[in-house]
Design a protein around this motif. Structure first.
Motif, short mmCIF file in Angstrom:
data_model
loop_
_atom_site.label_atom_id
_atom_site.label_comp_id
_atom_site.label_asym_id
_atom_site.label_seq_id
_atom_site.Cartn_x
_atom_site.Cartn_y
_atom_site.Cartn_z
N TRP A 27 0.87 -1.18 0.00
CA TRP A 27 0.00 0.00 0.00
C TRP A 27 0.90 1.23 0.00
O TRP A 27 1.58 1.52 0.99
N SER A 83 -9.80 -6.21 0.78
CA SER A 83 -10.28 -5.98 -0.57
C SER A 83 -11.65 -6.61 -0.68
O SER A 83 -11.80 -7.81 -0.45
N SER A 93 -14.59 -11.63 -0.78
CA SER A 93 -13.88 -10.50 -0.19
C SER A 93 -12.88 -11.06 0.82
O SER A 93 -13.07 -12.15 1.35
N ARG A 325 -13.86 -7.73 -7.41
CA ARG A 325 -13.44 -6.70 -6.46
C ARG A 325 -13.15 -5.35 -7.14
O ARG A 325 -12.78 -4.39 -6.46
N VAL A 330 -10.79 -1.08 -1.27
CA VAL A 330 -9.53 -1.74 -1.04
C VAL A 330 -8.69 -0.85 -0.13
O VAL A 330 -8.67 0.36 -0.31
N TRP A 341 -9.27 3.66 2.78
CA TRP A 341 -9.99 2.79 1.86
C TRP A 341 -10.22 3.53 0.55
O TRP A 341 -10.86 4.58 0.53
N ALA A 344 -11.29 0.52 -5.76
CA ALA A 344 -10.37 -0.26 -6.58
C ALA A 344 -10.58 0.05 -8.05
O ALA A 344 -11.39 -0.59 -8.73
N CYS A 347 -7.16 -1.10 -12.07
CA CYS A 347 -6.66 -2.30 -11.40
C CYS A 347 -6.84 -3.53 -12.28
O CYS A 347 -7.54 -3.51 -13.30
N GLU A 349 -7.16 -8.00 -11.73
CA GLU A 349 -7.19 -9.20 -10.90
C GLU A 349 -6.38 -10.28 -11.61
O GLU A 349 -6.54 -10.51 -12.81
#
Length: 394
Positions: A27, A83, A93, A325, A330, A341, A344, A347, A349
């Protein structure tokens, strides 16, 4: 009871270099952030109660630990990375508490350990593999029909705005190391919140909420321009789209704040696009943790639409897409309830060799299907441009 200890350390340098393994949790925002590895605890959840179930699980886990926090800053002590799915269906999640965490904030650096973790040698990040993008010959035509139908419903007065999304899929030609992707994203988008959480990798420009003690903040984005875009940010269409998103966040935060400042919209320039953005900051009137705030803000009009029920119903009908997600919250939360937070966005996956990218657009009455398609292409470039010259297969 198991001990969780946080101690000050010397500045570790680039946090991405502190992550020893490909599955590390990351992060990053500017020079601050966190790198975690090892799994002290993990929780998977689905359904409409996913946020509250995750909060309860974290509280129960904390109750069985002895915490020795010698730093006392947001993000020190036990931290859970999370997430969450966009929708409340059967999707997965996740909440993960790392065994080891290296963090930096406000000029201070620290390490948190859970129990007595071992410290095996790390691995050198792999370069990103080639990708074979899966062709979808009718994707653009299908998108035009979806947007046109949404515009019809909006002009008929059934709703004010809906956010439609699309995905692009690819096959990875080798191992995917999130550390390499996050490093490149952080270099290209230093003002974004760059993350790697359990197979979800991205660089979000939109802060759903950040809570630090009694201070709360949010950054709402809606309205996009890009090189070669023909509309720009100064149109009535963009102003309407943005106002609806900002109002939806303001309404939620005002219910929890004794004081709230909603700043004038400004242009937020990124490497690939420019957004219209509104900063919101306030003082909480009561004790509410960051994840609770995020759950009440989600989904904002920036990723769903308004009115909420009508927009959600229409996007479910038109998208024919499981967002997973994408566009869900996230971020992270500590034992005090502080946390950040994001939504997302920008991004991908990754699951084994499968790569899935997402992009969406806010549709209002003046939306043009061709322009919205080009906007999704510009947004997809945030991830797609990380990889080598693409090939395409059917």
């Amino acid at each position: 009871m198991e001990l969780v200890r946080t101690v000050p350390i010397q500045d570790p340098g680039p946090l991405i270099d502190a992550a020893p393994f490909a599955d590390s949790l990351l992060w990053l925002h500017g020079d601050e952030g966190m790198a975690g590895w090892g799994i002290a605890a993990r929780f998977e959840v689905s359904g409409p109660g996913r946020f509250e179930h995750a909060r309860r699980w974290f509280r129960q886990w904390l109750a069985r630990r002895n915490v020795d926090d010698r730093v006392g800053l947001p993000g020190s002590g036990p931290v859970a990375f999370g997430s969450f799915t966009f929708d409340h269906g059967p999707g997965r999640s996740v909440f993960v508490i790392p065994q080891v965490l290296i963090a930096r904030r406000g000029g201070a650096s620290w390490m948190t350990t859970v129990g007595d973790p071992c410290h095996p040698d790390g691995t050198v990040p792999d370069p990103l593999p080639n990708v074979r993008w899966l062709a979808e010959p009718d994707a653009e035509e299908r998108w035009h029909k979806q947007v046109s139908r949404a515009v019809e419903d909006i002009r008929a007065g059934r709703l004010h705005k809906v956010v439609l999304a699309r995905d692009v899929r690819g096959l990875l030609g080798g191992p995917f190391d999130p550390r390499t992707a996050v490093s490149r994203l952080h270099d290209r988008f230093p003002g974004c919140w760059t993350f790697a959480v359990d197979g979800l990798v991205g660089a979000s420009p939109e802060l759903l909420t950040g809570r630090f003690g009694r201070m709360v903040k949010s950054l709402v984005l809606a309205g996009t321009d890009w090189p070669g875009g023909a509309i720009g940010l100064g149109t009535e269409k963009t102003a309407v789209e943005h106002e609806l998103a900002a109002d939806s966040a303001e309404d939620v935060l005002r219910a929890h704040c004794s004081q709230l400042d909603v700043h004038e919209p400004h242009e937020l320039q990124l490497a690939n696009v420019t957004h219209l953005a509104t900063r919101i900051s306030g003082t909480l009137s009561h004790n509410v943790d960051a994840l609770t705030l995020a759950s009440r803000l989600h989904p904002t009009a920036a990723v769903c639409g308004t009115p909420f029920r009508e927009a959600l119903s229409l996007l479910r009908e038109l998208e024919n897409l499981d967002r997973g997600r994408y566009a869900g919250p996230v971020g992270w939360q500590d034992a005090r309830g502080d946390g950040e937070w994001c939504i997302a966005l920008r991004c991908a996956e990754v699951k084994g060799p499968d790569l899935r990218l997402f992009a969406g657009c806010g549709i209002v009455g003046d939306s043009n299907p061709a322009s919205e398609w080009h906007e999704t292409e510009a947004k997809l470039g945030a991830i797609r441009d990380l990889f080598a010259e693409p090939t395409c297969v059917k």
